[in-house]
Structures are given as C-alpha cells and as structure tokens.
Design a protein around this motif. Sequence first.
Motif, PDB file in Angstrom:
ATOM      1  N   ALA A  20       0.858  -0.953  -0.193  1.00 19.10           N
ATOM      2  CA  ALA A  20       0.304   0.037   0.401  1.00 19.10           C
ATOM      3  C   ALA A  20       1.246   1.305  -0.253  1.00 19.10           C
ATOM      4  CB  ALA A  20      -0.870  -0.165   0.959  1.00 19.10           C
ATOM      5  N   THR A  21       1.841   1.474   0.980  1.00 21.34           N
ATOM      6  CA  THR A  21       2.897   2.402   0.413  1.00 21.34           C
ATOM      7  C   THR A  21       3.647   2.441  -0.264  1.00 21.34           C
ATOM      8  OG1 THR A  21       3.471   1.933   2.600  1.00 21.34           O
ATOM      9  CG2 THR A  21       4.935   3.494   2.002  1.00 21.34           C
ATOM     10  N   THR A  24       0.723   3.630  -3.361  1.00 18.72           N
ATOM     11  CA  THR A  24       0.236   5.100  -3.529  1.00 18.72           C
ATOM     12  C   THR A  24       0.794   5.820  -3.788  1.00 18.72           C
ATOM     13  OG1 THR A  24       0.297   4.661  -0.573  1.00 18.72           O
ATOM     14  CG2 THR A  24      -2.080   4.816  -1.689  1.00 18.72           C
ATOM     15  N   MET A  27       0.979   8.203  -7.335  1.00 19.31           N
ATOM     16  CA  MET A  27      -0.531   8.212  -7.117  1.00 19.31           C
ATOM     17  C   MET A  27      -0.670  10.167  -7.005  1.00 19.31           C
ATOM     18  SD  MET A  27      -3.591   7.418  -4.209  1.00 19.31           S
ATOM     19  CE  MET A  27      -4.116   5.794  -4.461  1.00 19.31           C
ATOM     20  N   LYS A  32      -3.279  11.884  -3.529  1.00 21.39           N
ATOM     21  CA  LYS A  32      -2.070  10.684  -2.748  1.00 21.39           C
ATOM     22  C   LYS A  32      -2.810  11.445  -1.003  1.00 21.39           C
ATOM     23  CE  LYS A  32       2.493  11.417  -3.811  1.00 21.39           C
ATOM     24  NZ  LYS A  32       3.069  11.605  -3.858  1.00 21.39           N
ATOM     25  N   GLY A  36      -4.220   7.984  -1.075  1.00 22.33           N
ATOM     26  CA  GLY A  36      -3.023   6.973  -0.310  1.00 22.33           C
ATOM     27  C   GLY A  36      -2.976   7.228   0.848  1.00 22.33           C
ATOM     28  N   ILE A  39      -5.857   5.483   2.031  1.00 22.01           N
ATOM     29  CA  ILE A  39      -5.634   3.740   2.354  1.00 22.01           C
ATOM     30  C   ILE A  39      -4.632   3.360   3.360  1.00 22.01           C
ATOM     31  CG2 ILE A  39      -4.819   2.012   0.429  1.00 22.01           C
ATOM     32  CD1 ILE A  39      -5.372   3.940  -1.879  1.00 22.01           C
ATOM     33  N   ARG A  40      -3.358   3.461   3.131  1.00 23.61           N
ATOM     34  CA  ARG A  40      -2.056   3.522   4.110  1.00 23.61           C
ATOM     35  C   ARG A  40      -2.637   3.482   6.017  1.00 23.61           C
ATOM     36  NH1 ARG A  40       0.738   7.016   0.929  1.00 23.61           N
ATOM     37  NH2 ARG A  40      -0.200   9.012   2.248  1.00 23.61           N
ATOM     38  N   SER A  80      -9.021   3.474  -6.409  1.00 23.00           N
ATOM     39  CA  SER A  80      -7.675   3.572  -7.297  1.00 23.00           C
ATOM     40  C   SER A  80      -7.574   3.344  -8.329  1.00 23.00           C
ATOM     41  CB  SER A  80      -6.216   3.538  -6.423  1.00 23.00           C
ATOM     42  OG  SER A  80      -6.826   3.835  -5.331  1.00 23.00           O
ATOM     43  N   ILE A  86      -3.410   3.911  -9.582  1.00 24.13           N
ATOM     44  CA  ILE A  86      -2.381   2.341  -9.162  1.00 24.13           C
ATOM     45  C   ILE A  86      -2.666   1.703 -10.853  1.00 24.13           C
ATOM     46  CG2 ILE A  86      -2.272   2.606  -7.050  1.00 24.13           C
ATOM     47  CD1 ILE A  86      -4.598  -0.063  -7.006  1.00 24.13           C
TER      48      ILE A  86
END
Length: 118
Positions: A20-21, A24, A27, A32, A36, A39-40, A80, A86
Amino acid sequence: MALHSSLPIYKVAYDLLSVATDVTKNMPRDFKASLGGRIRDECVELVVLIGRANAAREKAPHLDALLERLQVAELLLRLSKDKRFISLKQYASAIELTAAVGKQANGWRKYAAASPVA
C-alpha cells in the motif's frame, strides 16, 4: 499466546502495508494525501487490530473490526484502480494480500468462537 509479530496473519498484513505504501507513492498529488493516506491508514489499523486480537481474551470484536477495515481497504484500492491511480498489476498484488488476510482472520475468528474462553 504467541508474539503478534510472529503470526502468519501479521506478516501478510505487514506485506499489505508495504504494498500500500508503494502503490500510493505514485498517485497524483491531488489524491496522494486523501485517498493514498486513507489506504495506508486502513492497512496500519489492520496490523494494530491483529495485535489487539492476539492480546485480547475476547478476540471476536477485534477480528470483526479487522474484517470491516479490510473491506474498506479493498474498496479504496478498487477505486484507485478504476480511476487509474494504480496499475492493474499493483491492484492484483494488493488484493491477493487482502484475500490472504481475510481468509486467515475468518479462520481465526471461527477457531476463537469454537474455543472456550478460560
């Protein structure tokens, strides 16, 4: 009780956080921080909930929360991908990991429900 960081589910969840890191990172700037970052954050929360479930006497509430957060992470990853923030390859690798976490969490939940709490 095993150390939570040595559990197979923890290792897969950590791999998901790492993926995930990475996904993102590239992005668009507008998304981001918001998409992003969310998500993180969801992936970090998964790792935290695994630790809480491992330490708790009553594991089900933590595992239920983990599965809910996992659905949110999958939804955000899908968005995403659909918005082409992504790649399909990145999405596929992340979803493979979310499926592994979900399978292990459901198995852990069933095991915890069948075991008497001492």
